[in-house]
Design an enzyme around this catalytic site. Structure first.
Site, mmCIF file in Angstrom:
data_model
loop_
_atom_site.group_PDB
_atom_site.id
_atom_site.type_symbol
_atom_site.label_atom_id
_atom_site.label_comp_id
_atom_site.label_asym_id
_atom_site.label_seq_id
_atom_site.Cartn_x
_atom_site.Cartn_y
_atom_site.Cartn_z
ATOM 1 N N GLY A 173 -8.173 42.441 72.097
ATOM 2 C CA GLY A 173 -6.879 43.098 71.962
ATOM 3 C C GLY A 173 -5.766 42.422 72.730
ATOM 4 O O GLY A 173 -4.720 43.021 72.978
ATOM 5 N N LYS A 245 -1.558 43.208 66.020
ATOM 6 C CA LYS A 245 -1.240 43.151 64.593
ATOM 7 C C LYS A 245 -0.097 44.108 64.251
ATOM 8 O O LYS A 245 0.012 45.194 64.818
ATOM 9 C CB LYS A 245 -2.479 43.521 63.776
ATOM 10 C CG LYS A 245 -3.679 42.632 64.047
ATOM 11 C CD LYS A 245 -4.943 43.220 63.454
ATOM 12 C CE LYS A 245 -6.172 42.441 63.866
ATOM 13 N NZ LYS A 245 -7.421 43.085 63.432
ATOM 14 N N GLU A 283 -13.833 38.894 62.517
ATOM 15 C CA GLU A 283 -12.526 38.245 62.574
ATOM 16 C C GLU A 283 -12.697 36.735 62.700
ATOM 17 O O GLU A 283 -13.523 36.254 63.481
ATOM 18 C CB GLU A 283 -11.715 38.790 63.748
ATOM 19 C CG GLU A 283 -11.458 40.292 63.642
ATOM 20 C CD GLU A 283 -10.429 40.792 64.630
ATOM 21 O OE1 GLU A 283 -10.100 40.045 65.580
ATOM 22 O OE2 GLU A 283 -9.953 41.921 64.454
ATOM 23 N N ARG A 301 -16.455 48.921 64.648
ATOM 24 C CA ARG A 301 -15.835 50.235 64.425
ATOM 25 C C ARG A 301 -14.986 50.162 63.164
ATOM 26 O O ARG A 301 -14.855 49.099 62.566
ATOM 27 C CB ARG A 301 -14.929 50.582 65.603
ATOM 28 C CG ARG A 301 -13.895 49.489 65.900
ATOM 29 C CD ARG A 301 -12.879 49.876 66.934
ATOM 30 N NE ARG A 301 -12.112 48.756 67.433
ATOM 31 C CZ ARG A 301 -11.098 48.181 66.824
ATOM 32 N NH1 ARG A 301 -10.728 48.616 65.620
ATOM 33 N NH2 ARG A 301 -10.446 47.168 67.360
#
Length: 476
Positions: A173, A245, A283, A301
């Site tokens: 993140g 994002k 990713e 998740r």
């Protein structure tokens, strides 16, 4: 009743504690209601009057407003689930969704964790272990590795070449993530990255990885039942600010058929290697110049951007999670998955563009979203609702779906023009400006696109807000 709905009901789960808040809580509750499964929402004191609390069959307060006193308290959530007679917990995204100890606590207390196993969360949550898994599954990884101290980091960087990224072993993140272009910058940033990683994840270990100067963020949605794995297509999430994002779309534009097939196959190989169960996202970083891709990480998740995948597959991904959690095998084969059309999603946040996009909590005096069949709005906000300062500042996700990318883009542009938010500052003007740029219209840009755009056009876009900070235009 549809076959998927029947399977979602066929099992031990009759009541679910939703251990989250905001739009994802509302999203989960609506699927549970459609399936006929009871929902109990765990709420902090700040969320007692939220939309989710009203939509759920029942709400139970789990503590004060701050997440550390409520949404992040594993013992309290387990006690709440058992107290209301729930058979399962859905963690949503964020908070405890990728905490292995939470999944383990559910299992130890006879509760179904609607997600992967604790072991799987642990393996992919450790970025070095995830890289090892990728290597074992013959999935390409970027050059780099763990470093214990600054001298080792400098040696690693010298081997792989600058620029490099310093990344946290225990999380993602963007936290603990630093780019170093020279040995001097690496020396200055190394301890800072380690300290940020320790504060965010309780683990100060870092690794150094090659930085791809022109990279696209492309991810693949996968679904597994512990034995079989399928993919549900890909997404492009390259519109980012500080690794966060902002706009996502499916499928990823301007990929060769060969590249797309290879990405899908790599994601499935990785997931099969760890016998993955539930929804997950692999990713990748696609090197635009070299037309190669590298494994970045796995998110174990449901993703914030899952609606764009739902729009092009016609699937309810929360329902698919529940089917697997009920103990069933996947209800479909890869050949059953059909990808149709194009979907683009914008995250509308309450933030001040003139103050480096600082979160701007407050009460919404107006919250109007257009009701259109070609536009999907996932939100937990309405007029009079409060955006508290304790959590993320997302107001809504607006998703447009078209027969092709250009139609979806135009529909989203027109849809955003009909969104009216007053009472807080938002980033809607930024979304509309980005969607209209030649670069976005063409597609296939790298993750540096938004930074370049803001540097060249940000002042012009937000000049009115800076001059008239309380005008109606600044609130829309």
């Amino acid at each position: 009743m549809r076959k998927a709905d029947q399977l979602a009901l066929d099992g031990p789960i009759r009541r679910v504690l939703v251990a989250n808040r905001g739009e994802i809580a509302v999203r989960i509750i609506r699927t549970l209601r459609r399936l006929g499964i009871e929902s109990v929402l765990a709420v902090s004191a700040a969320d007692r009057d939220s939309m989710g609390a009203r939509l759920a069959d029942r709400a139970v307060c789990i503590g004060p407003a701050r997440a550390t006193d409520s949404y992040l308290r594993i013992g309290t959530l387990i006690e709440a689930a058992r107290g209301v007679g729930a058979q399962a917990i859905h963690p949503g995204y964020g908070f405890l969704s990728e905490r292995a100890e939470f999944a383990a606590a559910c299992e130890e207390n006879g509760l179904v964790f609607i997600g992967p196993t604790a072991e799987q969360i642990e393996r992919v949550g450790n970025k070095l272990e995830a890289r090892r898994c990728a290597e074992q599954a013959e999935v390409p990884i970027a050059p780099g590795g763990q470093v214990d101290d600054l001298p080792a980091a400098l040696e690693m960087a010298e081997q792989i070449g600058y620029p490099v990224l310093i990344k946290a072993v225990g999380g993602g993140g963007g936290r603990g993530l630093k780019r170093a272009n020279t040995p001097t910058e690496l020396s200055e940033l190394f301890d800072l990255a380690s300290s940020e990683a320790l504060a965010a994840f309780g683990d100060g270990r870092v690794y150094v990885e090659c930085f791809v100067t022109q990279g696209r963020h492309v991810e693949v949605q996968i679904l597994g039942d512990g034995k079989n794995v399928i993919h549900l297509g890909d997404r492009d999430c390259s519109v980012q600010r500080r690794y966060q994002k902002l706009i996502e779309e499916a499928p990823a534009p301007n990929l060769s058929n060969e590249m797309r097939r290879d990405l899908h196959a790599a994601a499935v190989r990785f997931s099969k290697h760890i016998n993955y169960r539930s929804l997950g996202t692999i990713e990748f970083l696609v090197d635009v110049a070299r037309q190669r891709f590298y494994f970045l990480e796995m998110n174990a998740r449901i993703q914030v951007e899952h609606p764009v995948t739902e729009q092009i597959t016609g699937l309810d991904l929360v329902a698919e999670q529940i089917i697997v959690a009920q103990g069933h095998a996947l209800r479909m084969k890869q050949s059953d998955v059909r990808l149709t059309g194009h979907a683009i999603e914008c995250r509308i946040n309450a933030e001040d563009p003139t103050q480096d996009f600082r979160p701007a909590p407050g009460r919404l005096s107006t919250a109007h979203f257009p009701a259109r069949t070609d536009l999907r709005v996932d939100t937990h906000m309405e007029a009079g609702a409060m955006i508290p300062p304790y959590y993320d500042s997302m107001i809504a996700k607006v998703i447009a779906t078209g027969s092709d990318r250009e139609q979806a883009r135009q529909l989203l542009e027109s849809g955003l023009a009909d969104v009216h938010i007053k009472g807080v500052l938002t980033n809607i003007a930024l979304h509309r400006a980005v969607l209209a740029t030649p670069e976005f219209i063409e597609g296939g840009f790298d993750t540096g696109f938004l930074g370049r755009f803001l540097a060249s056009s940000g002042a012009a876009i937000f000049g009115q807000q800076a001059t008239h900070p309380v005008s109606e235009g600044s609130r829309s």
